[in-house]
Motif scaffolding. Structure first.
Motif, PDB file in Angstrom:
ATOM      1  N   THR A  72       0.836  -1.196   0.000  1.00  0.00           N
ATOM      2  CA  THR A  72       0.000   0.000   0.000  1.00  0.00           C
ATOM      3  C   THR A  72       0.872   1.247   0.000  1.00  0.00           C
ATOM      4  O   THR A  72       1.996   1.228   0.537  1.00  0.00           O
ATOM      5  N   GLY A  73       0.372   2.309  -0.614  1.00  0.00           N
ATOM      6  CA  GLY A  73       1.116   3.570  -0.681  1.00  0.00           C
ATOM      7  C   GLY A  73       2.265   3.531  -1.666  1.00  0.00           C
ATOM      8  O   GLY A  73       3.138   4.399  -1.636  1.00  0.00           O
ATOM      9  N   GLU A  74       2.259   2.547  -2.564  1.00  0.00           N
ATOM     10  CA  GLU A  74       3.382   2.349  -3.469  1.00  0.00           C
ATOM     11  C   GLU A  74       3.034   2.763  -4.905  1.00  0.00           C
ATOM     12  O   GLU A  74       1.869   2.887  -5.281  1.00  0.00           O
ATOM     13  N   THR A  75       4.078   2.961  -5.688  1.00  0.00           N
ATOM     14  CA  THR A  75       3.932   3.228  -7.118  1.00  0.00           C
ATOM     15  C   THR A  75       4.680   2.156  -7.902  1.00  0.00           C
ATOM     16  O   THR A  75       5.785   1.766  -7.510  1.00  0.00           O
ATOM     17  N   ILE A  76       4.063   1.675  -8.968  1.00  0.00           N
ATOM     18  CA  ILE A  76       4.726   0.731  -9.870  1.00  0.00           C
ATOM     19  C   ILE A  76       4.795   1.353 -11.252  1.00  0.00           C
ATOM     20  O   ILE A  76       3.770   1.658 -11.863  1.00  0.00           O
ATOM     21  N   SER A  77       6.013   1.567 -11.727  1.00  0.00           N
ATOM     22  CA  SER A  77       6.218   2.119 -13.058  1.00  0.00           C
ATOM     23  C   SER A  77       6.222   0.983 -14.080  1.00  0.00           C
ATOM     24  O   SER A  77       7.042   0.082 -14.010  1.00  0.00           O
ATOM     25  N   VAL A  78       5.291   1.059 -15.009  1.00  0.00           N
ATOM     26  CA  VAL A  78       5.214   0.068 -16.092  1.00  0.00           C
ATOM     27  C   VAL A  78       5.526   0.838 -17.377  1.00  0.00           C
ATOM     28  O   VAL A  78       4.645   1.251 -18.122  1.00  0.00           O
ATOM     29  N   SER A  79       6.819   1.051 -17.589  1.00  0.00           N
ATOM     30  CA  SER A  79       7.228   2.030 -18.611  1.00  0.00           C
ATOM     31  C   SER A  79       8.396   1.561 -19.479  1.00  0.00           C
ATOM     32  O   SER A  79       8.922   2.340 -20.254  1.00  0.00           O
TER      33      SER A  79
END
Length: 248
Positions: free
Chosen positions: A238-245
């Motif tokens: 929770t509170g995380e970011t996942i870059s799918v880039s």
């Protein structure tokens, strides 16, 4: 079977998300400002999708949609996906376009979270996945409103995660890179019209120097990441970011 609410569901990313959740056995409320497009999407999955007309920038519209759904159903996951784009230099950027982008991409997720939080707190569980962008952690010229909104989405995500954790609510964000949706295709067309750049030139000069994989990310890759964060497999995140880039 879970109930999933997706905003901007009729768009390129949204429709891929709908398909991903349906394939996993979930039921989807496909919300979009364009009700006809949402209904066309729902017709592809008889009995598995309900189309909803929703203006995420309008508090009455948001409250009505949430109240209508929760009257008979539990919402297990909310995906804040609705988005738009406009490009111009800061000194030329129309104020009304600034407001338009902020209202849809930052105020919208805030209003949706505000409306759904009481229900998720009461039921003691829930997942919210916000669609930010690689522009939530970096910048590109002529995208001042988009970049500002997507940075803001990450801030909203982190605050909501802190406030929701004690109630079993997980809140995370996915940061898509370049996906060849109608939204990006329009940007490429604008670059051609304004600067004479072909799609290949625009990618070679603007995108690829910043990206390791040097390719478009697919809508399905974004949908898979959204599904993961909204699933039991991400219960401790929770509170995380996942870059799918593609390494952008």
């Amino acid at each position: 079977m879970r109930n999933i609410l997706i905003t901007g569901a009729a768009g390129g990313l949204g429709s891929a998300m709908v398909k991903r959740f349906i394939e996993a056995g979930d039921f989807v409320f496909a919300a979009d400002l364009n009700l006809g497009a949402a209904e066309n999407l729902a017709n592809l999955y008889p009995g598995k999708v309900t189309a909803i007309e929703l203006d995420v920038a309008s508090s009455p519209s948001v409250q009505l949609a949430i109240a209508t759904i929760t009257e008979e159903h539990t919402i297990h996951a909310l995906i804040n996906n609705a988005g738009v784009q406009y490009r111009a230099k800061i000194e030329d950027f129309p104020e009304e376009q600034w407001d338009h982008l902020q209202n849809i991409m930052l105020k919208g997720p805030f209003l949706m979270t505000k409306a759904i939080f009481p229900h998720m707190k009461k039921q003691g569980f829930g997942n919210i996945v916000n669609i930010s962008s690689v522009h939530g952690v970096m910048a590109t010229p002529e995208k001042v409103a988009y970049v500002a909104a997507k940075h803001g989405v990450i801030g909203l995500t982190r605050v909501a995660a802190l406030e929701g954790a004690a109630f079993g609510i997980n809140v995370n964000a996915v940061l898509p890179g370049p996906v060849k949706t109608p939204l990006l295709e329009k940007q490429l067309t604008d670059l051609h019209d304004r600067h004479g750049l072909s799609e290949e030139q625009a990618l070679a000069e603007i995108v690829y120097p910043k990206q390791a994989m040097k390719r478009f990310i697919t809508s399905e890759e974004i949908a898979d990441s959204v599904y993961f964060l909204a699933s039991k497999y991400a219960s401790g995140i929770t509170g995380e970011t996942i870059s799918v880039s593609g390494g952008m």
